[in-house]
Design a protein around this motif. Structure first.
Motif, PDB file in Angstrom:
ATOM      1  N   GLU A  83       0.810  -1.219   0.000  1.00  0.00           N
ATOM      2  CA  GLU A  83       0.000   0.000   0.000  1.00  0.00           C
ATOM      3  C   GLU A  83       0.846   1.272   0.000  1.00  0.00           C
ATOM      4  N   ASP A  84       2.124   1.171   0.385  1.00  0.00           N
ATOM      5  CA  ASP A  84       3.008   2.334   0.408  1.00  0.00           C
ATOM      6  C   ASP A  84       3.802   2.521  -0.880  1.00  0.00           C
ATOM      7  N   GLY A  85       3.709   1.583  -1.793  1.00  0.00           N
ATOM      8  CA  GLY A  85       4.464   1.667  -3.039  1.00  0.00           C
ATOM      9  C   GLY A  85       5.355   0.453  -3.221  1.00  0.00           C
ATOM     10  N   CYS A  86       6.331   0.593  -4.094  1.00  0.00           N
ATOM     11  CA  CYS A  86       7.236  -0.520  -4.378  1.00  0.00           C
ATOM     12  C   CYS A  86       8.160  -0.776  -3.192  1.00  0.00           C
ATOM     13  N   ILE A  87       8.478  -2.040  -3.010  1.00  0.00           N
ATOM     14  CA  ILE A  87       9.363  -2.445  -1.926  1.00  0.00           C
ATOM     15  C   ILE A  87      10.797  -2.085  -2.296  1.00  0.00           C
ATOM     16  N   LEU A  88      11.405  -1.248  -1.467  1.00  0.00           N
ATOM     17  CA  LEU A  88      12.817  -0.909  -1.593  1.00  0.00           C
ATOM     18  C   LEU A  88      13.532  -1.472  -0.384  1.00  0.00           C
ATOM     19  N   VAL A  89      14.602  -2.184  -0.620  1.00  0.00           N
ATOM     20  CA  VAL A  89      15.389  -2.751   0.460  1.00  0.00           C
ATOM     21  C   VAL A  89      16.466  -1.751   0.835  1.00  0.00           C
ATOM     22  N   ASP A  90      16.557  -1.442   2.113  1.00  0.00           N
ATOM     23  CA  ASP A  90      17.542  -0.483   2.615  1.00  0.00           C
ATOM     24  C   ASP A  90      18.822  -1.224   2.968  1.00  0.00           C
ATOM     25  N   LEU A  91      19.881  -0.962   2.207  1.00  0.00           N
ATOM     26  CA  LEU A  91      21.176  -1.584   2.454  1.00  0.00           C
ATOM     27  C   LEU A  91      22.156  -0.577   3.047  1.00  0.00           C
ATOM     28  N   GLY A  92      21.665   0.280   3.904  1.00  0.00           N
ATOM     29  CA  GLY A  92      22.521   1.310   4.486  1.00  0.00           C
ATOM     30  C   GLY A  92      22.561   2.514   3.584  1.00  0.00           C
ATOM     31  N   LYS A  93      23.639   2.638   2.826  1.00  0.00           N
ATOM     32  CA  LYS A  93      23.752   3.796   1.926  1.00  0.00           C
ATOM     33  C   LYS A  93      22.981   3.606   0.624  1.00  0.00           C
ATOM     34  N   ASP A  94      22.557   2.390   0.337  1.00  0.00           N
ATOM     35  CA  ASP A  94      21.839   2.104  -0.905  1.00  0.00           C
ATOM     36  C   ASP A  94      20.391   1.725  -0.641  1.00  0.00           C
ATOM     37  N   LYS A  95      19.512   2.228  -1.489  1.00  0.00           N
ATOM     38  CA  LYS A  95      18.116   1.785  -1.545  1.00  0.00           C
ATOM     39  C   LYS A  95      17.994   0.968  -2.829  1.00  0.00           C
ATOM     40  N   VAL A  96      17.527  -0.259  -2.678  1.00  0.00           N
ATOM     41  CA  VAL A  96      17.562  -1.209  -3.787  1.00  0.00           C
ATOM     42  C   VAL A  96      16.162  -1.741  -4.095  1.00  0.00           C
ATOM     43  N   LEU A  97      15.811  -1.715  -5.381  1.00  0.00           N
ATOM     44  CA  LEU A  97      14.562  -2.288  -5.872  1.00  0.00           C
ATOM     45  C   LEU A  97      14.859  -3.692  -6.403  1.00  0.00           C
ATOM     46  N   PRO A  98      14.384  -4.740  -5.700  1.00  0.00           N
ATOM     47  CA  PRO A  98      14.584  -6.098  -6.228  1.00  0.00           C
ATOM     48  C   PRO A  98      13.689  -6.328  -7.443  1.00  0.00           C
ATOM     49  N   ILE A  99      14.223  -6.975  -8.457  1.00  0.00           N
ATOM     50  CA  ILE A  99      13.450  -7.303  -9.663  1.00  0.00           C
ATOM     51  C   ILE A  99      13.631  -8.777 -10.007  1.00  0.00           C
ATOM     52  N   TRP A 100      12.601  -9.338 -10.635  1.00  0.00           N
ATOM     53  CA  TRP A 100      12.631 -10.720 -11.103  1.00  0.00           C
ATOM     54  C   TRP A 100      11.984 -10.778 -12.470  1.00  0.00           C
ATOM     55  N   HIS A 101      12.196 -11.914 -13.135  1.00  0.00           N
ATOM     56  CA  HIS A 101      11.634 -12.093 -14.464  1.00  0.00           C
ATOM     57  C   HIS A 101      10.429 -13.035 -14.467  1.00  0.00           C
ATOM     58  N   ASP A 102       9.880 -13.286 -13.285  1.00  0.00           N
ATOM     59  CA  ASP A 102       8.711 -14.144 -13.188  1.00  0.00           C
ATOM     60  C   ASP A 102       7.919 -13.770 -11.935  1.00  0.00           C
ATOM     61  N   GLN A 103       6.627 -13.724 -12.051  1.00  0.00           N
ATOM     62  CA  GLN A 103       5.748 -13.353 -10.943  1.00  0.00           C
ATOM     63  C   GLN A 103       5.920 -14.292  -9.750  1.00  0.00           C
ATOM     64  N   GLU A 104       6.033 -15.578 -10.014  1.00  0.00           N
ATOM     65  CA  GLU A 104       6.137 -16.549  -8.917  1.00  0.00           C
ATOM     66  C   GLU A 104       7.457 -16.406  -8.153  1.00  0.00           C
ATOM     67  N   LEU A 105       8.522 -16.010  -8.834  1.00  0.00           N
ATOM     68  CA  LEU A 105       9.789 -15.762  -8.135  1.00  0.00           C
ATOM     69  C   LEU A 105       9.636 -14.596  -7.172  1.00  0.00           C
ATOM     70  N   ALA A 106       8.991 -13.520  -7.631  1.00  0.00           N
ATOM     71  CA  ALA A 106       8.771 -12.359  -6.774  1.00  0.00           C
ATOM     72  C   ALA A 106       7.908 -12.740  -5.572  1.00  0.00           C
ATOM     73  N   ASN A 107       6.831 -13.457  -5.821  1.00  0.00           N
ATOM     74  CA  ASN A 107       5.939 -13.856  -4.735  1.00  0.00           C
ATOM     75  C   ASN A 107       6.625 -14.762  -3.721  1.00  0.00           C
ATOM     76  N   GLN A 108       7.439 -15.668  -4.185  1.00  0.00           N
ATOM     77  CA  GLN A 108       8.149 -16.580  -3.283  1.00  0.00           C
ATOM     78  C   GLN A 108       9.162 -15.822  -2.429  1.00  0.00           C
ATOM     79  N   TRP A 109       9.820 -14.833  -3.003  1.00  0.00           N
ATOM     80  CA  TRP A 109      10.883 -14.100  -2.299  1.00  0.00           C
ATOM     81  C   TRP A 109      10.352 -13.269  -1.142  1.00  0.00           C
ATOM     82  N   ARG A 110       9.134 -12.809  -1.232  1.00  0.00           N
ATOM     83  CA  ARG A 110       8.622 -11.874  -0.225  1.00  0.00           C
ATOM     84  C   ARG A 110       8.624 -12.433   1.180  1.00  0.00           C
TER      85      ARG A 110
END
Length: 128
Positions: free
Chosen positions: A39-66
């Motif tokens: 509800e807040d937008g895309c998930i960005l992972v905070d790696l300290g100095k970096d904000k990272v948008l994880p991407i995948w090439h398949d919906q099921e990979l993204a769903n499994q990773w969450r």
């Protein structure tokens, strides 16, 4: 057609470079990508100095990773052309990086939008 449970398990066991190569091959064919959002937008992972948008090439990979940490999120489909023309320039402007198909432990290659564009053979548009 998405990945089945065996394909998901096999993919997440691949070495980081192999997962990166799979995304590069997928993108060079100009196929769509998946990210996670809530509800807040895309998930960005905070790696300290970096904000990272994880991407995948398949919906099921993204769903499994969450997993538990992002269980309230859902996979979001992004058209390849939108990703290249809108997302990458916007991420470059905002200083976000990409996490390329991280595995279930969160390990993956992190690249800038400029590096990603170069690796898939597209010219990154400059955002005004």
């Amino acid at each position: 057609m998405g990945f089945d449970s065996q394909q998901i398990e096999t993919f997440f066991r691949l070495q980081t470079n192999s997962r990166y190569d799979a995304i590069m091959t997928h993108c060079k064919q100009q196929k769509d990508l998946w990210v996670l959002h809530d509800e807040d937008g895309c998930i960005l992972v905070d790696l300290g100095k970096d904000k990272v948008l994880p991407i995948w090439h398949d919906q099921e990979l993204a769903n499994q990773w969450r997993g538990n940490e992002y269980e309230s999120s859902q996979a979001l489909h992004i058209k390849f052309t939108d990703f290249v023309e809108k997302w990458l320039p916007g991420m470059a402007k905002d200083g976000f990086n990409l996490g390329i198909a991280p595995n279930l432990a969160g390990e993956g290659i992190v690249v800038s939008p400029e590096e990603f564009a170069t690796d898939i053979g597209v010219k990154l548009a400059q955002e005004d």
